[in-house]
Design a protein around this motif. Sequence first.
Motif, PDB file in Angstrom:
ATOM      1  N   TRP A   1      15.260 -12.730  51.974  1.00  0.00           N
ATOM      2  CA  TRP A   1      15.714 -12.075  50.743  1.00  0.00           C
ATOM      3  C   TRP A   1      16.068 -13.125  49.689  1.00  0.00           C
ATOM      4  N   GLN A   2      16.814 -14.136  50.100  1.00  0.00           N
ATOM      5  CA  GLN A   2      17.233 -15.167  49.161  1.00  0.00           C
ATOM      6  C   GLN A   2      16.037 -15.904  48.564  1.00  0.00           C
TER       7      GLN A   2
ATOM      8  N   VAL B   1      12.856  -6.351  51.716  1.00  0.00           N
ATOM      9  CA  VAL B   1      12.417  -7.377  52.668  1.00  0.00           C
ATOM     10  C   VAL B   1      12.168  -6.764  54.046  1.00  0.00           C
TER      11      VAL B   1
ATOM     12  N   ASP C   1      21.769  -2.330  51.206  1.00  0.00           N
ATOM     13  CA  ASP C   1      21.265  -3.496  51.919  1.00  0.00           C
ATOM     14  C   ASP C   1      21.924  -3.649  53.286  1.00  0.00           C
TER      15      ASP C   1
ATOM     16  N   ASP D   1      13.140  -8.234  46.451  1.00  0.00           N
ATOM     17  CA  ASP D   1      14.339  -8.560  45.680  1.00  0.00           C
ATOM     18  C   ASP D   1      15.599  -7.885  46.208  1.00  0.00           C
ATOM     19  N   THR D   2      15.480  -7.101  47.284  1.00  0.00           N
ATOM     20  CA  THR D   2      16.639  -6.539  47.970  1.00  0.00           C
ATOM     21  C   THR D   2      16.408  -6.724  49.471  1.00  0.00           C
ATOM     22  N   VAL D   3      17.470  -6.663  50.237  1.00  0.00           N
ATOM     23  CA  VAL D   3      17.324  -6.750  51.693  1.00  0.00           C
ATOM     24  C   VAL D   3      16.469  -5.588  52.186  1.00  0.00           C
TER      25      VAL D   3
END
Length: 145
Positions: A50-51, A62, A19, A57-59
Amino acid sequence: MKLEWILWLASLLPQPFADRTCLATTIYLEARSEPTLGQQAVAEVALRRWQSGRWGDTVCAVVNARGQFAPGIVSKNYRMKNVRAWNKAWEIAGASMRNWSLPATERKLIVPDAEHFYAQDIVTPQWSSHRLVAVIGGHSFIHIP
């Protein structure tokens, strides 16, 4: 180094290095000529997305989502040549991820609520009329409710 090699490497790295690599790549591609604050703001937008879980579900998921950030838009043959800018992006990515790992009430926020941005000299997207959070360097940071 070619963009495709960096993204391939990120796909092999364990977390959180994968990430961080993807976030640094995004900072480099989107904001390497921007002031430090602008680079931090770009990282914050990616981390906020991402949050939220709405973009991946991961940077890496995204920032590589089709049409969202430069890693998913720029040609995979693009050569990242500016070592100094890469090193700065790497440091900002690490610091941003450490900041984002803090409880929400303790994070240093640069562009609160912004989950979009655009480079003013390249494009004015249709959604740019939503709430302007900040203008930093050549980027406008937007919140879309």
